[in-house]
Write a protein that holds these residues in place. Structure first.
Motif, PDB file in Angstrom:
ATOM      1  N   PHE A 178       0.841  -1.182   0.067  1.00  0.00           N
ATOM      2  CA  PHE A 178       0.017  -0.179  -0.028  1.00  0.00           C
ATOM      3  C   PHE A 178       0.799   1.242  -0.045  1.00  0.00           C
ATOM      4  O   PHE A 178       0.261   2.353  -0.074  1.00  0.00           O
ATOM      5  N   THR A 184      -4.205  -0.265  -7.941  1.00  0.00           N
ATOM      6  CA  THR A 184      -4.990  -0.910  -6.786  1.00  0.00           C
ATOM      7  C   THR A 184      -5.809  -2.202  -7.474  1.00  0.00           C
ATOM      8  O   THR A 184      -5.854  -2.885  -6.799  1.00  0.00           O
ATOM      9  N   GLU A 185      -6.140  -2.124  -8.639  1.00  0.00           N
ATOM     10  CA  GLU A 185      -6.669  -3.293  -9.361  1.00  0.00           C
ATOM     11  C   GLU A 185      -5.959  -4.584  -9.067  1.00  0.00           C
ATOM     12  O   GLU A 185      -5.985  -5.833  -8.956  1.00  0.00           O
ATOM     13  N   VAL A 187      -3.485  -5.009  -6.573  1.00  0.00           N
ATOM     14  CA  VAL A 187      -3.551  -5.363  -5.219  1.00  0.00           C
ATOM     15  C   VAL A 187      -4.883  -6.318  -4.899  1.00  0.00           C
ATOM     16  O   VAL A 187      -4.805  -7.205  -4.440  1.00  0.00           O
ATOM     17  N   THR A 188      -6.078  -5.639  -5.503  1.00  0.00           N
ATOM     18  CA  THR A 188      -7.494  -6.145  -5.331  1.00  0.00           C
ATOM     19  C   THR A 188      -7.220  -7.512  -5.742  1.00  0.00           C
ATOM     20  O   THR A 188      -7.701  -8.712  -5.398  1.00  0.00           O
ATOM     21  N   GLY A 195     -11.465  -2.911  -3.559  1.00  0.00           N
ATOM     22  CA  GLY A 195     -10.802  -1.786  -3.918  1.00  0.00           C
ATOM     23  C   GLY A 195     -10.781  -0.655  -3.006  1.00  0.00           C
ATOM     24  O   GLY A 195      -9.813   0.175  -2.934  1.00  0.00           O
ATOM     25  N   ASP A 196     -11.995  -0.293  -2.354  1.00  0.00           N
ATOM     26  CA  ASP A 196     -12.087   0.887  -1.728  1.00  0.00           C
ATOM     27  C   ASP A 196     -11.431   0.775  -0.402  1.00  0.00           C
ATOM     28  O   ASP A 196     -10.654   1.522  -0.034  1.00  0.00           O
ATOM     29  N   VAL A 198      -8.410  -0.875  -0.198  1.00  0.00           N
ATOM     30  CA  VAL A 198      -6.903  -0.642  -0.910  1.00  0.00           C
ATOM     31  C   VAL A 198      -6.619   0.644  -1.093  1.00  0.00           C
ATOM     32  O   VAL A 198      -5.602   1.334  -0.518  1.00  0.00           O
ATOM     33  N   LYS A 199      -7.656   1.515  -1.562  1.00  0.00           N
ATOM     34  CA  LYS A 199      -7.391   3.045  -1.783  1.00  0.00           C
ATOM     35  C   LYS A 199      -7.321   3.872  -0.376  1.00  0.00           C
ATOM     36  O   LYS A 199      -6.615   4.506  -0.386  1.00  0.00           O
ATOM     37  N   LYS A 202      -4.006   2.759   0.899  1.00  0.00           N
ATOM     38  CA  LYS A 202      -2.747   3.623   0.181  1.00  0.00           C
ATOM     39  C   LYS A 202      -2.885   5.107   0.398  1.00  0.00           C
ATOM     40  O   LYS A 202      -1.685   5.513   0.483  1.00  0.00           O
ATOM     41  N   ASN A 209      -2.835   5.284  -6.209  1.00  0.00           N
ATOM     42  CA  ASN A 209      -3.838   4.478  -6.665  1.00  0.00           C
ATOM     43  C   ASN A 209      -3.442   3.896  -8.216  1.00  0.00           C
ATOM     44  O   ASN A 209      -4.013   2.792  -8.676  1.00  0.00           O
TER      45      ASN A 209
END
Length: 209
Positions: A178, A184-185, A187-188, A195-196, A198-199, A202, A209
């Motif tokens: 992070f 992001t995609e 990591v997800t 995703g939310d 992860v953001k 981050k 992102n």
């Protein structure tokens, strides 16, 4: 009877070579490679290369993890270069944590000096080993395995950790996911974390992102 000059000279050269072969003090002016730093010229080695004073200083724990690591690796302590060992100090404030991380280059031994620390690691079979440690307790963390330390008390905790490498390396899992530009995609897709979330992580850790 006087010894022949060439014999004396040969003896002196042999003694110098033997002394130089006892250690490989890091030449910090040269880049570090996979096997460590190049050796400083023996004539330039001093006693200060074999002494490190930094572990007496309290680390700054005013950060997001409320903890600090003061390393005495070859980059800070040139005398350990090539010797297969190093040391560091951990300061963990109340509520602080050394997040899940690995040392790819060495195993770790932790000695609690002050306070109470809950520590643990996860092996390659995903078995978990966790223990609450008090002053004088020791725990070992095998090379490359994920592990952590948490202040389990109400007061600052201090520990000294030794490593089986002069440059054990460090990768903090949270920062690896992070605190960089890994999309992001990805990591997800590789962690199954929404995703939310992860953001948000981050944003907290400074990643993109």
């Amino acid at each position: 009877m006087y010894l022949p000059f060439f014999f004396v000279l040969t003896l002196l050269v042999s003694l110098h070579s033997a002394t130089a072969g006892d250690y490989c003090v890091a030449d910090l002016k040269q880049p570090e490679g996979p096997s460590g730093y190049s050796c400083k010229t023996p004539a330039k080695v001093t006693v200060d290369d074999f002494v490190f004073h930094g572990l007496a200083t309290v680390g700054n724990t005013s950060n997001i993890i409320k903890a600090a690591v003061t390393p005495a690796f070859s980059a800070q302590f040139p005398g350990v270069n090539g010797l297969g060992l190093s040391i560091a100090r951990l300061d963990i404030a109340a509520g602080g944590v050394i997040p899940m991380h690995t040392h790819p280059g060495g195993s770790e031994v932790l000695v609690v000096i002050q306070g109470c620390i809950k520590a643990g690691f996860i092996d390659s079979a995903n078995d978990v080993y966790v223990k609450t440690l008090n002053r004088g307790d020791v725990m070992v963390f095998p090379q490359g395995l994920l592990h952590f330390q948490i202040n389990a008390g109400k007061y600052p905790a201090i520990a000294f950790v030794s490593f089986s490498s002069p440059s054990p390396g460090l990768q903090i899992t949270d920062f690896a996911f992070f605190a960089n530009g890994l999309p992001t995609e990805l990591v997800t897709g590789t962690t199954f974390i929404p995703g939310d979330v992860v953001k948000k992580l981050k944003a907290v850790l400074g990643g993109k992102n």
